[in-house]
Design an enzyme around this catalytic site. Sequence first.
Site, PDB file in Angstrom:
ATOM      1  N   CYS A 210     -14.068  -8.772  27.693  1.00 54.40           N
ATOM      2  CA  CYS A 210     -13.522  -7.459  28.044  1.00 54.40           C
ATOM      3  C   CYS A 210     -13.939  -6.979  29.428  1.00 54.40           C
ATOM      4  CB  CYS A 210     -13.914  -6.422  27.000  1.00 54.40           C
ATOM      5  SG  CYS A 210     -15.701  -6.189  26.886  1.00 54.40           S
TER       6      CYS A 210
ATOM      7  N   HIS B 289     -17.297   1.335  39.075  1.00 52.65           N
ATOM      8  CA  HIS B 289     -16.519   2.257  38.260  1.00 52.65           C
ATOM      9  C   HIS B 289     -15.298   2.796  38.987  1.00 52.65           C
ATOM     10  CE1 HIS B 289     -19.562   1.386  35.364  1.00 52.65           C
ATOM     11  NE2 HIS B 289     -18.564   1.592  34.539  1.00 52.65           N
TER      12      HIS B 289
ATOM     13  N   GLU C  44     -23.504  -9.838  27.989  1.00 53.13           N
ATOM     14  CA  GLU C  44     -23.403  -9.450  29.402  1.00 53.13           C
ATOM     15  C   GLU C  44     -24.728  -9.607  30.134  1.00 53.13           C
ATOM     16  OE1 GLU C  44     -21.982  -5.382  29.634  1.00 53.13           O
ATOM     17  OE2 GLU C  44     -23.175  -4.767  27.923  1.00 53.13           O
TER      18      GLU C  44
ATOM     19  N   ARG D 139     -17.300   0.402  21.469  1.00 58.08           N
ATOM     20  CA  ARG D 139     -18.657   0.152  21.948  1.00 58.08           C
ATOM     21  C   ARG D 139     -19.452   1.450  21.848  1.00 58.08           C
ATOM     22  NH1 ARG D 139     -19.398  -1.750  27.970  1.00 58.08           N
ATOM     23  NH2 ARG D 139     -18.987   0.418  28.436  1.00 58.08           N
TER      24      ARG D 139
ATOM     25  N   ASN E  56     -18.484  -8.058  33.849  1.00 56.86           N
ATOM     26  CA  ASN E  56     -18.924  -7.201  34.972  1.00 56.86           C
ATOM     27  C   ASN E  56     -20.440  -7.273  35.111  1.00 56.86           C
ATOM     28  OD1 ASN E  56     -16.269  -6.456  34.874  1.00 56.86           O
ATOM     29  ND2 ASN E  56     -16.648  -4.516  33.825  1.00 56.86           N
ATOM     30  N   ASP E  57     -21.122  -6.994  34.002  1.00 59.55           N
ATOM     31  CA  ASP E  57     -22.580  -7.058  34.064  1.00 59.55           C
ATOM     32  C   ASP E  57     -23.068  -8.496  34.099  1.00 59.55           C
ATOM     33  OD1 ASP E  57     -23.647  -4.405  34.287  1.00 59.55           O
ATOM     34  OD2 ASP E  57     -22.736  -4.003  32.347  1.00 59.55           O
TER      35      ASP E  57
END
Length: 562
Positions: A487, A188, A416, A326, A439-440
């Site tokens: 994304c 983050h 993800e 989301r 990312n995940d």
Amino acid sequence: MSADRLAGVGVSPGAGYGPAHRLVREIPEPPRGSRHGGDAEAERRRAERALEQVAADLSARGDRAGGEARDVLAAQAMMALDPGLASVVAELVGQGVSAPRAVFEAFGKYRDLLAGAGDYLAGRVADLDDIRDRAVAALEGLPLPGLPQDPPEPYVLVARDLAPADTALLDPAAVAAFVTEEGGPTSHTAILARSLGVPAVVGCAGATAIPPGTRVLVDGSTGAVRLSPTEEEVARAMRADADQDALLATVTGPGATADGHAVPLLANVGGPADIAPALAAGAEGVGLFRTEFLFLDREDPPTWEEQQDAYRAVFEAFSGSRVVVRVLDAGADKPLDFLPPPAPEPNPALGERGVRMFRHYPDVLAAQLDALARAAEGTSARVQVMAPMVATVEEAAWFADACRTAGLPSSGVMIEIPAAALRAADIAAVTGFFSIGTNDLTQYALAADREAGALAGLQDPWHPAVLDLVALAASAAAAAGRECGLCGEAAADPALACVFAGLGVTSLSMAALALPRVRAALARHTLDACRRAAAAARAANSAAAARAAARAKLPALAELSL
Ligand code: PEP
Ligand code: MG
């Protein structure tokens, strides 16, 4: 690595230069019983000088700020110079107590007096603590806690890690760059830095040992951190940065490859504050509205009105365009106090998070979907809603049902979790669209915690295993006639963006800052070149080899210095 050069992972491009400020959250209490070497008079003078320095800094800050702040800070400076305080310090030092401990204890006595002396004086306790911390920090050679107030020039913020709360009050114009010791490319810290448009390097070993005030030159693309550079080096880096910005600014318009294959370029936003940079960078809509970012510091669920206001602001700014919202993605690296996991979890990243959480809090989901549906009424934004962390067909179908019930016809899921990518065809049958969260997806494909700086090398979306998962999801979506956006932070890498287009991803969403680079990279390569780059990357056997193979098929990247 030599003492004047550190290296980490560049996660937010651009050059930044300024004095290092190390972020510390609090000054530790000097140990009880700590004693000085024996020269009481020298130690007393050391304490006196520290208090004088604190007073001088506070007055100077007041003069810079002017107005009411000047009076408040002048009063604080007076407290630091209080003769009563000085005599308590002198007495303690005379008994052998070290200067930092003596200052700490002397303030403690005053603190107790003030705290018991009625509301107004009790309110000054925080001021007193602030002066104490400043004096102890000066005596111990520690940086001051928190962010610099009214800094005379932009500074480089150095920290072990940055939490959203650290940066909430931060003025991006005052920060030249971020350098953190922890954090990977999808942590983050990286996401926040990109959304603020500040150059950043994460996973930089040795960063917190940079002496405060050292002048630092940060390259947010390569991850290079240069301590005490020459003027010439700074000038060269700044010139190169400005030249590149100017070159990229010549490419405008909607995202498309050189032969006109449209790849809409959308923005990732965390709330209304991100609207202006997204519009300025020519975002064609919003591909990821991280609604949990609006409520990270909340103990109670946000009200219906609060939610409506935030959603409507984004819908109105993007009227006529697509806005993909989301629903709250709580858990693991983004805990929300009002959506706690039902039981303590040994491994939150594999625990209750994302859509799983709503199974325990269906009312929170219903309230959010209702607020979204109402906010969407009367705007011409094309509102689409998606669920995070979907692993199974049942979850995807359950979410689509909840959206239909709330009057939201367009719902989709994030891909993800590797299981969702591997069985994307099954999921496509029950949902409206996909958005791939690299990312995940990378974290779970490589089993490498995205918050762990030491694993930054493994959290690489160039890994062919990740590219294979993206390819599976994109082709399953195409076969089912569904859109498949992407994304994750990887969309911001111009070379990967071309590879994703080549894999069949239909739109790319990223921090506003990255849009010009990706737009230029796509505009200089045909869809065929992107496909060749994608095939070359998937044929490689490591992340590094995939990157090199793809770049070799995308020659204009080097011409654009990307
Ligand atoms: C992702 O995982 O790629 C994603 C976009 O979501 P987040 O970073 O918020 O988890
Ligand atoms: Mg995610």
